[in-house]
Design an enzyme around this catalytic site. Structure first.
Site, PDB file in Angstrom:
ATOM      1  N   SER A 178       0.751  -1.067  -0.047  1.00 14.59           N
ATOM      2  CA  SER A 178      -0.008  -0.111   0.086  1.00 14.59           C
ATOM      3  C   SER A 178       0.912   1.227  -0.219  1.00 14.59           C
ATOM      4  O   SER A 178       0.412   2.407  -0.245  1.00 14.59           O
ATOM      5  CB  SER A 178      -0.854  -0.041   1.094  1.00 14.59           C
ATOM      6  OG  SER A 178      -1.594  -1.196   1.140  1.00 14.59           O
ATOM      7  N   THR A 179       2.127   1.167   0.149  1.00 15.53           N
ATOM      8  CA  THR A 179       2.698   2.432   0.317  1.00 15.53           C
ATOM      9  C   THR A 179       2.921   3.027  -1.045  1.00 15.53           C
ATOM     10  O   THR A 179       3.450   4.089  -1.264  1.00 15.53           O
ATOM     11  CB  THR A 179       4.418   2.295   0.765  1.00 15.53           C
ATOM     12  OG1 THR A 179       4.948   1.063   0.280  1.00 15.53           O
ATOM     13  CG2 THR A 179       4.276   1.942   2.553  1.00 15.53           C
TER      14      THR A 179
END
Length: 583
Positions: free
Chosen positions: A305-306
């Site tokens: 998700s980064t």
């Protein structure tokens, strides 16, 4: 005519007549001998002088290397991270050591004790009496060498050398690295700048006897040129604190490993880079590969998700959406060419800001599928994915970003939220400079610099500001990274969680959690990236396992940098942080 004879004496033995030719022959032989000797002398001294000079030098002349003092490695404030100190290296001529003497045996026991070496091991080194030279032990403390000299054991000698000392010990091991016994760099900065640190050794020609003692010096002595000092961008105080917090978390979470990277958001300077497990560069006994690995630089993983802020930054920058644009994530899952992508909850209709705040895979996928694969690939490449980091650091890896022409629709979808590509933690930290520098990604450096960083435009300043606001929401109430908040400073960042790959499949129950962000959010001064590998105590989600490390490192670093607080003292954290959905 009769031959003349000489009457030498009245002795009957000596009174015999001697022919004249015999005396002439003797004189001629003596003269010929003198001529031969003169000829030989002329050959040795004149005609063959070079040959015999070389033979003499081979047997007795030696060129001694005069070692240069290796340069120091300093932190940004001038504190020593690595320096050279005198050391005693012990050697012997085995045939000269009288091991049968009771007196020598007693001294050998003392010698073994001083060197912290078993007596049988010492005797084994002295067993081969055919050897004229053998190292006993190298790079002992200089004081120990002085005690050994007092024993005055015939056949035992010592040589002055230098060994490296590392005051920061294990906390800075993966940055500084170490040298081998010959003082050549093997890892880290010791290897990267080995040529500059090593300097140039000098030389001295001498005549030695068979015992290795110098009889006289010959020729011109060439003095050594000492190595240069290297000043790094690292702040040793920030480094130690970051390492300490990382170590404590890895131990508390019973994780396999962890890494943390701290960058100056304005200059790209590396303020800290730590890993755990680690090692003591000054004492490398029983060193394992797990300890030696600089995971922040050499290990690659799917960033999860980064990656979402970068994907959404592209959507904003292209004008396809605005922060308030609504994205329908109902019913919490989406199917792309037969593969289902899910969220942890059905969030329903979310704004683009909400997609980041709730870390919605479905929302990010819908935005990504409205953009050409080529644009996504170009943006990912521009911020450093699939590119070798341009930093003087051994082993920095490229990661993996396949050409966009080979992407299938489901791969374009999963790449938008960090699956199907790989990067190191260092690459993730550097990629986020695009948000801290008004849309320009800046180069990272391990050396201290006073020059302003020259960035490459990727997003507009407006887009960078919009994404920073979203990152602040993600780290605020209702976001996935609430535990990243600090006392007195505004923060923004994105957590990530991904299953670990084992071969071509994902391992069950094995996760990496991480958090990447910046602070203060309006004018970022630091970027911090944290990775926790396989936490087994508590949640594996990055917002829970890695975000607290981010919080403490950010707060302490900004205080050390003298950055004034920019918000209320107490952070706002709700009781149940939103969780992100691993693949």
């Amino acid at each position: 005519m009769s031959s003349r004879s000489v009457n030498y004496t009245s002795s009957p033995l000596l009174a015999s007549k001697t022919p004249v030719w015999r005396s002439k022959f003797i004189v001629a032989a003596v003269a010929l001998g003198f001529v031969a000797l003169a000829g030989r002398a002329a050959y040795v001294q004149v005609f063959g002088n070079d040959f015999f000079q070389r033979q003499g030098e081979v047997r007795f002349a030696r060129t001694l290397e005069l070692p240069a003092n290796r340069g120091r490695i300093l932190d940004r404030n001038g504190l020593i991270l690595a320096s050279s100190v005198p050391a005693a290296s012990i050697w012997a001529i085995p045939e000269d050591v009288d091991q049968d003497s009771p007196e020598i045996q007693a001294k050998l026991k003392k010698l073994a004790k001083l060197m912290d070496m078993p007596l049988p091991a010492l005797k084994a080194k002295l067993a081969d009496e055919d050897k004229s030279f053998v190292w006993i032990k190298r790079q002992l403390d200089w004081g120990v060498g002085q005690e050994i000299a007092k024993l005055d054991i015939k056949g035992i000698y010592q040589r002055k050398e230098y060994k490296r000392e590392y005051p920061e010990s294990e906390s800075a091991a993966h940055i500084v690295g170490f040298t081998n016994v010959e003082d050549h760099g093997q890892e880290g900065m010791e290897l990267a700048f080995d040529k500059e640190l090593a300097g140039k050794p000098g030389s001295r020609r001498v005549i030695k006897d068979r015992l290795g003692r110098i009889v006289e010096g010959v020729g011109v002595e060439v003095p050594p040129v000492d190595g240069k000092d290297i000043q790094l961008s690292v702040d040793s105080k920030v480094q130690f604190f970051a390492y300490q917090k990382l170590r404590d978390t890895v131990i508390a979470k019973k994780a396999k490993a962890g890494s943390v990277v701290v960058l100056d958001a304005h200059t790209g300077e590396v303020l800290a880079l730590a890993n755990y497990p680690t090692y003591d560069p000054g004492n490398r006994k029983n060193l394992t590969g797990e300890q030696l690995r600089n995971r922040a630089m050499t290990d690659v993983f799917e960033p999860g998700s980064t990656m979402k802020p970068i994907t959404i930054g592209l959507a904003l920058n292209s004008g396809r959406v605005r922060p308030e644009t609504t994205v329908d994530t109902t019913p919490g899952r989406i199917t792309i060419t037969g593969s289902t992508i899910s969220d942890t909850h059905n969030y329903g209709a979310l704004t683009v800001e909400g997609v980041i705040q709730k870390s919605s895979n479905v929302g990010t996928t819908k935005l990504a599928m409205n953009m050409p694969a080529r644009e996504m690939w170009e943006t990912y490449s521009a911020v450093g994915f699939g590119q070798k980091p341009q930093i003087t650091f051994p082993g920095a890896v490229t990661g993996r970003l396949r050409p966009y022409k080979s992407w299938r629709p489901v791969e374009q979808a999963t790449m938008s939220y960090g699956y199907g590509l790989s990067a190191s933690l260092f690459q993730m930290a550097r990629a986020y400079t695009v948000f801290s520098n008004d849309g320009k990604v800046i180069p990272a450096t391990i050396l201290k610099t006073t020059e302003p960083a020259v960035g490459v435009p990727v997003f507009t300043p407006k887009t960078a500001h919009q994404v920073r606001k979203m990152l602040q929401m993600a780290a605020g109430p209702g976001g996935t990274g609430q535990l990243a908040q600090t006392i007195g400073y505004s923060v923004g960042g994105k957590s990530g969680t991904a299953r670990k790959q084992v071969g071509k499949t994902y391992a069950i129950g094995k996760y990496r959690g991480w958090f990447t962000g910046m602070a203060p959010i309006e004018n970022p001064r630091v970027i911090v990236a944290v990775m926790i590998d396989e936490p087994t105590v508590g949640s594996a989600y990055g917002g829970i396992s890695a975000a607290p490390v981010f919080s403490e490192v950010v707060q302490q670093t900004l205080r050390m940098m003298g950055v004034p607080p920019d918000m209320a003292v107490r952070p706002q954290i709700v009781s149940n942080p939103v969780e992100e959905q691993p693949l």
